[in-house]
Write an enzyme that holds these catalytic residues in place. Structure first.
Site, mmCIF file in Angstrom:
data_model
loop_
_atom_site.group_PDB
_atom_site.id
_atom_site.type_symbol
_atom_site.label_atom_id
_atom_site.label_comp_id
_atom_site.label_asym_id
_atom_site.label_seq_id
_atom_site.Cartn_x
_atom_site.Cartn_y
_atom_site.Cartn_z
ATOM 1 N N ASP A 198 9.172 1.611 21.167
ATOM 2 C CA ASP A 198 8.097 1.066 22.017
ATOM 3 C C ASP A 198 8.036 -0.459 21.899
ATOM 4 O O ASP A 198 7.787 -1.156 22.881
ATOM 5 C CB ASP A 198 6.747 1.687 21.622
ATOM 6 C CG ASP A 198 6.762 3.196 21.786
ATOM 7 O OD1 ASP A 198 7.325 3.672 22.780
ATOM 8 O OD2 ASP A 198 6.231 3.898 20.902
ATOM 9 N N HIS A 241 2.779 7.515 19.610
ATOM 10 C CA HIS A 241 4.030 7.468 20.378
ATOM 11 C C HIS A 241 4.033 8.551 21.454
ATOM 12 O O HIS A 241 4.829 9.484 21.419
ATOM 13 C CB HIS A 241 5.238 7.617 19.443
ATOM 14 C CG HIS A 241 6.534 7.637 20.195
ATOM 15 N ND1 HIS A 241 7.029 6.550 20.873
ATOM 16 C CD2 HIS A 241 7.431 8.637 20.413
ATOM 17 C CE1 HIS A 241 8.159 6.879 21.470
ATOM 18 N NE2 HIS A 241 8.423 8.144 21.207
HETATM 19 N N1 NAD Z 1 10.637 8.410 18.317
HETATM 20 C C1 NAD Z 1 11.140 8.069 19.482
HETATM 21 O O1 NAD Z 1 10.871 6.975 19.990
HETATM 22 C C2 NAD Z 1 12.084 8.977 20.205
HETATM 23 C C3 NAD Z 1 12.832 8.498 21.298
HETATM 24 C C4 NAD Z 1 13.718 9.356 21.923
HETATM 25 C C5 NAD Z 1 13.853 10.677 21.497
HETATM 26 N N2 NAD Z 1 13.105 11.115 20.438
HETATM 27 C C6 NAD Z 1 13.231 12.491 19.941
HETATM 28 O O2 NAD Z 1 14.370 12.619 19.109
HETATM 29 C C7 NAD Z 1 14.781 13.989 19.060
HETATM 30 C C8 NAD Z 1 16.292 14.115 19.236
HETATM 31 O O3 NAD Z 1 16.687 13.671 20.513
HETATM 32 P P1 NAD Z 1 18.234 13.715 20.967
HETATM 33 O O4 NAD Z 1 18.282 13.136 22.323
HETATM 34 O O5 NAD Z 1 19.100 13.172 19.891
HETATM 35 O O6 NAD Z 1 18.449 15.310 21.064
HETATM 36 P P2 NAD Z 1 19.851 16.107 21.001
HETATM 37 O O7 NAD Z 1 19.566 17.484 21.477
HETATM 38 O O8 NAD Z 1 20.921 15.345 21.677
HETATM 39 O O9 NAD Z 1 20.193 16.133 19.441
HETATM 40 C C9 NAD Z 1 19.411 16.833 18.536
HETATM 41 C C10 NAD Z 1 20.293 17.251 17.381
HETATM 42 O O10 NAD Z 1 19.451 17.937 16.461
HETATM 43 C C11 NAD Z 1 20.224 19.004 15.955
HETATM 44 N N3 NAD Z 1 19.357 20.027 15.363
HETATM 45 C C12 NAD Z 1 18.627 20.984 15.978
HETATM 46 N N4 NAD Z 1 18.006 21.756 15.060
HETATM 47 C C13 NAD Z 1 18.354 21.267 13.850
HETATM 48 C C14 NAD Z 1 18.056 21.625 12.526
HETATM 49 N N5 NAD Z 1 17.261 22.675 12.248
HETATM 50 N N6 NAD Z 1 18.594 20.894 11.525
HETATM 51 C C15 NAD Z 1 19.393 19.839 11.791
HETATM 52 N N7 NAD Z 1 19.716 19.454 13.020
HETATM 53 C C16 NAD Z 1 19.213 20.164 14.034
HETATM 54 C C17 NAD Z 1 21.038 19.506 17.137
HETATM 55 O O11 NAD Z 1 22.152 20.301 16.716
HETATM 56 C C18 NAD Z 1 21.424 18.190 17.778
HETATM 57 O O12 NAD Z 1 22.659 17.725 17.279
HETATM 58 C C19 NAD Z 1 13.958 14.692 20.141
HETATM 59 O O13 NAD Z 1 12.875 15.350 19.547
HETATM 60 C C20 NAD Z 1 13.442 13.551 20.992
HETATM 61 O O14 NAD Z 1 12.241 13.881 21.653
HETATM 62 C C21 NAD Z 1 12.251 10.286 19.797
#
Ligand code: NAD
Length: 338
Positions: free
Chosen positions: A173, A200
């Protein structure tokens, strides 16, 4: 004081690429094979601050680790696959970054991810509480407004809770606010710093444009449009990706910036400030994001909200009921777990 302190931290990522500083941070990424996890791991591998990188996921970590391990930087890289390998991934870690979980698709709010991601975060942080209770825990998985209370409750359950070491990563952000203000005012983004407080998700994301350095003047209609764009920037990316996920590359940058600031501060660097969603007494919400002075043991001092405009004051008041509900939802989730 705040703006003077805030600038060095904002430049942390660029510094880590360009200096020869050596350090020995042992960093784990949980969810390392994902859209965020892979570029985040690349940025960490590229940093002289990191000496050991351990990568955990339920899929593909052998490949991600083999690939990264060929890069000619000194951090060792090892992949860990599946729950039975998680303890070894965590042992000895200084910092754990968690981007594991499902991202949004068009039309979804961050809260819509709760059911899936709450369990993932609770499981992973329980392992952290057992195997690296002293580590700094940085949660990226959404909804951050609930996953931080979940992490805190899990650590309490294990009797190892330290509120100064649990961070909700809201850095994206701030990164977005800096980029958008710089674009609007034709400034060098590297010199812009906008504190973003609250939480957030949507209206809980509160950019304090009145505290921007350098100072910027905007007519009220432009200010409202800019504020709305910062609050909905995640949705802008979700829509543009049209079903292929949410922000990953900018989030990897923001996650790396936060980790490097944290490690810099752990190494004794003074004046490192980042905003993060943490345990807080600054408002009636038990968790709230404000600028934090970081130190060797995590949060050294909460720098608080500071002086805000009436427009910002109103946004803070309006964010509090939603924040409280998201926090309660996270706390109740852990209480209901066996
Ligand atoms: N804080 C922020 O500003 C912000 C910004 C963007 C995204 N996010 C969040 O980040 C998270 C991940 O996003 P992404 O685009 O990388 O998703 P993605 O689906 O591309 O990757 C997620 C990964 O997590 C893994 N995973 C699932 N369950 C798991 C477990 N029990 N143990 C270990 N790994 C596991 C999956 O295998 C995958 O590789 C989402 O929740 C998204 O909303 C947060």
């Amino acid at each position: 004081m705040l703006s003077a302190l805030a600038r060095p931290a904002g430049a942390a990522l660029r510094r880590s690429f360009s200096t020869s500083a050596q350090n020995n941070a042992k960093v784990a990424v949980l969810g390392a094979s994902g859209g965020i996890g892979q570029p985040l791991s690349l940025l960490l591998k590229n940093s002289p601050l990191v000496s050991r990188l351990t990568l955990y996921d339920i899929a593909h970590t052998p490949g991600v680790a083999a690939d990264l391990s060929h890069i000619e930087t000194r951090a060792t890289v090892k992949g860990y696959l599946g729950p039975e390998q998680l303890p070894d991934c965590l042992k000895g870690c200084d910092v754990v970054v968690i981007p594991a979980g499902v991202p949004r698709k068009p039309g979804m709010t961050r809260d819509d991810l709760f059911n899936t991601n709450a369990t993932i975060v609770a499981t992973l942080t329980a392992a952290c509480a057992q195997h690296c209770p002293e580590a700094m825990i940085c949660i990226i998985s959404n909804p951050v407004n609930s996953t931080i209370p979940i992490t805190a409750e899990v650590f309490k359950k294990h009797g190892v809770y330290n509120p100064n070491k649990i961070f909700g990563v809201t850095t994206l952000d701030i990164v977005r606010a800096n980029a958008f203000v710089a674009e609007l005012k034709d400034l060098d983004p590297a010199r812009v710093n906008v504190p973003v407080i609250g939480g957030h998700a949507g209206k809980t994301i509160i950019p304090l444009i009145s505290q921007c350095t350098p100072k910027v003047e905007l007519p009220q209609d432009q200010l409202a449009t800019l504020t709305g764009r910062i609050q909905e920037a995640g949705t802008e990316v979700v829509k543009a990706k049209a079903g292929a996920g949410s922000a990953t590359l900018s989030m990897a940058y923001a996650g790396a910036r936060f980790v490097f600031s944290l490690v810099d501060a752990m190494n004794g660097k003074e004046g490192v400030v980042e905003c993060s969603f943490v345990k807080s007494q600054e408002t009636e919400c038990p968790y709230f994001s404000t600028p934090l002075l970081l130190g060797k043991k995590g949060i050294e001092k909460n720098l608080g909200i500071g002086k805000v405009s009436p427009f910002e004051e109103k946004m803070i008041a309006e964010a509090i009921p939603e924040l409280k509900a998201s926090i309660k939802k996270g706390e109740e989730f852990v209480k209901s777990m066996k």
